[in-house]
Scaffold this active site. Structure first.
Site, PDB file in Angstrom:
ATOM      1  N   CYS A 121       1.001  -1.310  -0.025  1.00  0.00           N
ATOM      2  CA  CYS A 121       0.246   0.062   0.047  1.00  0.00           C
ATOM      3  C   CYS A 121       0.622   1.332   0.215  1.00  0.00           C
ATOM      4  O   CYS A 121       0.529   2.220  -0.789  1.00  0.00           O
ATOM      5  CB  CYS A 121      -0.867   0.124   1.213  1.00  0.00           C
ATOM      6  SG  CYS A 121      -2.171  -1.299   1.436  1.00  0.00           S
ATOM      7  N   ASP A 170     -20.885  12.123 -14.686  1.00  0.00           N
ATOM      8  CA  ASP A 170     -22.275  11.892 -14.542  1.00  0.00           C
ATOM      9  C   ASP A 170     -22.567  11.214 -13.008  1.00  0.00           C
ATOM     10  O   ASP A 170     -23.592  10.737 -12.632  1.00  0.00           O
ATOM     11  CB  ASP A 170     -23.033  11.161 -15.632  1.00  0.00           C
ATOM     12  CG  ASP A 170     -22.370   9.858 -15.974  1.00  0.00           C
ATOM     13  OD1 ASP A 170     -21.228   9.561 -15.343  1.00  0.00           O
ATOM     14  OD2 ASP A 170     -22.724   9.027 -16.696  1.00  0.00           O
TER      15      ASP A 170
HETATM   16  C1  BEZ Z   1       0.562  -4.808   1.819  1.00  0.00           C
HETATM   17  O1  BEZ Z   1       0.135  -3.722   1.555  1.00  0.00           O
HETATM   18  O2  BEZ Z   1       1.626  -4.955   1.690  1.00  0.00           O
HETATM   19  C2  BEZ Z   1      -0.391  -5.847   2.368  1.00  0.00           C
HETATM   20  C3  BEZ Z   1      -1.434  -5.763   2.956  1.00  0.00           C
HETATM   21  C4  BEZ Z   1      -2.298  -6.662   3.119  1.00  0.00           C
HETATM   22  C5  BEZ Z   1      -1.975  -7.908   2.676  1.00  0.00           C
HETATM   23  C6  BEZ Z   1      -0.671  -8.275   2.067  1.00  0.00           C
HETATM   24  C7  BEZ Z   1       0.046  -7.243   1.962  1.00  0.00           C
END
Ligand code: BEZ
EC number: 1.11.1.27
Length: 224
Positions: A46, A139
């Site tokens: 992330c 929209d």
């Molecule tokens: C990550 O962002 O690295 C991750 C988050 C949840 C499960 C596996 C990877």
């Protein structure tokens, strides 16, 4: 069943974000919008995704696309995580990113929008959010959705490419073929009669001969 299908209107939810409380339709205004979800704050994949999204913010803005992320932690956690994301990008560890992150601590939105990944769970056994991309048109209707499991990071160049394709369809009435890149020829949609296509695409319409004799592979240079 929770979730969103192509053509559905974006729910007009209220939420706390890193940039204050929002109502989703007001946030979108007349713009295109991208809502992308994350499993959890302070997780490796992330962090790389949000770093890349922050670096591409000007590209989304150029295309009139408002960005908003979602993760199932609090605003306070998000703000603290933003510092790591900026540091990952080699920048000052500020609490601000060029777009807000929704705090969905109780997973209410993640459930409503069908974003949970049953295979990835937190230490209490609760499912984490998958990597969903929703792109809404001006929209407020869903134009595209991509669903990756938590363990696979998205390709943000691909997301920009699909925005370009969606906008070509919306504004120029063309489709984009396999592996299309901006600047490549595009395709005339099957429902457009030849005579109309000739008028609509003054740069010309080129067909490829096929064994069936049917002239359905119709290309035209990308309209300006
Ligand atoms: C990550 O962002 O690295 C991750 C988050 C949840 C499960 C596996 C990877």
């Amino acid at each position: 069943m929770p979730g969103l299908l192509l053509g559905d209107e974006a729910p007009n939810f209220e939420a706390d974000t890193t940039q204050g409380r929002i109502r989703f339709h007001d946030f979108l205004g007349d713009s295109w919008g991208i809502l992308f979800s994350h499993p959890r704050d302070f997780t490796p994949v992330c962090t790389t995704e949000l770093g890349r999204a922050a670096k591409l913010a000007a590209e989304f803005s150029k295309r009139n696309v408002k960005m908003i992320a979602l993760s199932i932690d609090s605003v306070q956690d998000h703000l603290s995580w933003c510092k790591d994301i900026n540091a990952y990008n080699g920048e000052q560890p500020a609490e601000k990113l060029p777009f807000p992150i929704i705090a969905d601590k109780d997973r209410e939105l993640a459930v409503q929008l069908g974003m949970l990944d049953p295979d990835e769970r937190d230490k209490d056994g609760m499912p984490l959010t998958a990597r969903v991309v929703f792109i809404f048109g001006p929209d407020k209707k869903l134009k595209l959705s991509i669903l990756y499991p938590a363990t696979t990071g998205r390709n943000f160049d691909e997301i920009l490419r699909v925005v370009d394709s969606l906008q070509l369809t919306a504004y120029k009435k063309v489709a984009t073929p396999v592996d299309w890149k901006p600047g490549d020829s595009v395709m005339v949609v099957p429902t457009l009669p030849d005579e109309e296509a000739k008028k609509l695409f003054p740069k010309g319409v080129f067909t490829k001969d096929l064994p069936s004799g049917k002239k359905y592979l119709r290309y035209t240079p990308q309209p300006e």
